[in-house]
Design an enzyme around this catalytic site. Structure first.
Site, short mmCIF file in Angstrom:
data_model
loop_
_atom_site.label_atom_id
_atom_site.label_comp_id
_atom_site.label_asym_id
_atom_site.label_seq_id
_atom_site.Cartn_x
_atom_site.Cartn_y
_atom_site.Cartn_z
N HIS A 26 0.84 -1.20 0.00
CA HIS A 26 0.00 0.00 0.00
C HIS A 26 0.88 1.25 0.00
O HIS A 26 2.08 1.19 0.28
CB HIS A 26 -0.93 0.02 1.22
N ARG A 74 4.94 6.41 14.12
CA ARG A 74 4.94 6.97 12.77
C ARG A 74 4.31 8.36 12.74
O ARG A 74 3.25 8.58 13.32
CB ARG A 74 4.15 6.05 11.81
N HIS A 124 4.71 0.09 0.19
CA HIS A 124 5.45 -0.71 1.15
C HIS A 124 4.60 -1.81 1.75
O HIS A 124 3.36 -1.81 1.62
CB HIS A 124 6.05 0.17 2.26
N ASP A 181 0.63 5.00 1.86
CA ASP A 181 -0.14 5.64 2.93
C ASP A 181 -1.03 6.77 2.42
O ASP A 181 -0.57 7.67 1.72
CB ASP A 181 0.81 6.21 4.00
#
Length: 283
Positions: free
Chosen positions: A103, A274, A258, A105
């Site tokens: 995917h 994150r 990723h 983000d």
């Protein structure tokens, strides 16, 4: 002086000579912006920093996003999204099983993320790697005929797709609420986007959130998307990172996708923080 050393032929570079606890001057920020676009991901080793320092470093590259699933944001620091299998008093401290599919983000937003900065705080000795695919290289290795076909086409991105497929049978990841779905309606983006810094073209579809091609029925669009997904995840297009504690990786969501590997013992702690830098409308 900043030093930038490539990590693989596919993508990625290790950066040294940057003090993550202090503000960077404008020239250094621009240098890292260029390096991010060129290499797709930047690795900073030994980033033993606090959440406040993590947020401050990230903000030098743009405003920060707050994740739509607020349950997994760090208490007191909503800009930090916690990815974790750690439980305290029977409650998960973060999003478990996060990112265990290819995917990019926030591709499901009208203005997807510029990039994400993931800081490793705890990691199993074995497993738990993350892979990145270079979507510029994926595009450049397509035939000219397919490049011409994709030019001008748009794909549909939908956050609920991940919950309806990858998370469907996981009790730890309950379905999105109606309010969360309302915040993330399906959006359309070019299947090939131009990077605003490097001006290079990148394939912009991913299995996690891309559900179809605008103007095509499913029976036509799915074979095309499935081919593109296979093509973009060939070994020569991928960099695989083995995490060390205090690794900070800044990746460019405009030209990579990723996958977090679930190849570790889930009784062993894996805990990450994150931040996500806001982006702009793909073109």
């Amino acid at each position: 002086m900043i030093s930038i050393r490539p990590l693989s032929r596919a993508c990625g570079a290790e950066v040294s000579g940057v003090d993550l606890t202090r503000p960077l001057d404008a020239e250094r920020v621009q240098e890292l912006h260029r390096a991010l676009g060129e290499h797709g991901i930047l690795l900073f080793r030994g980033a033993d920093i606090t959440p406040e320092q993590h947020i401050a470093f990230s903000r030098q590259f743009g405003p920060l996003e707050k994740h739509v699933v607020g349950d997994f944001n760090l208490p007191g620091h909503p800009e930090v999204f916690v990815v974790s299998n750690v439980k305290e008093e029977g409650r998960l401290k973060g999003a478990v099983y996060a990112g265990q599919y290819w995917h990019s983000d926030l591709s499901y937003m009208r203005m997807p993320s510029l990039g994400s900065l993931l800081l490793c705080r705890e990691m199993p000795e074995v497993g738990g790697d993350t892979m990145w695919a270079n979507m510029v290289l994926a595009y450049e290795t397509l035939s000219d005929t397919l490049k011409n076909f994709l030019s001008g086409l748009k794909a549909i991105h939908d956050y609920s797709h991940a919950y309806d497929t990858y998370f469907a049978h996981l009790k730890e990841r309950p379905p999105l609420t109606p309010e969360q779905r309302a915040k993330t309606p399906p959006v359309e983006h070019p299947m090939v986007r131009t990077h605003p810094v490097t001006r290079r073209k990148a394939l912009y579809v991913n299995p996690g959130f891309t559900t179809g091609i605008v103007g095509m029925p499913r029976e036509e669009s799915q074979p095309i998307l499935e081919f593109l997904f296979r093509h973009a995840t060939r070994p020569e297009i991928i960099y695989r990172h083995k995490w060390r504690v205090h690794d900070l990786i800044f990746w460019d969501n405009r030209c990579t996708m990723h996958y977090a590997l679930a190849d570790y013992d889930f009784s062993v702690r894996r805990h990450m923080h994150r931040t996500t830098v806001a982006g702009d409308v793909p073109y």
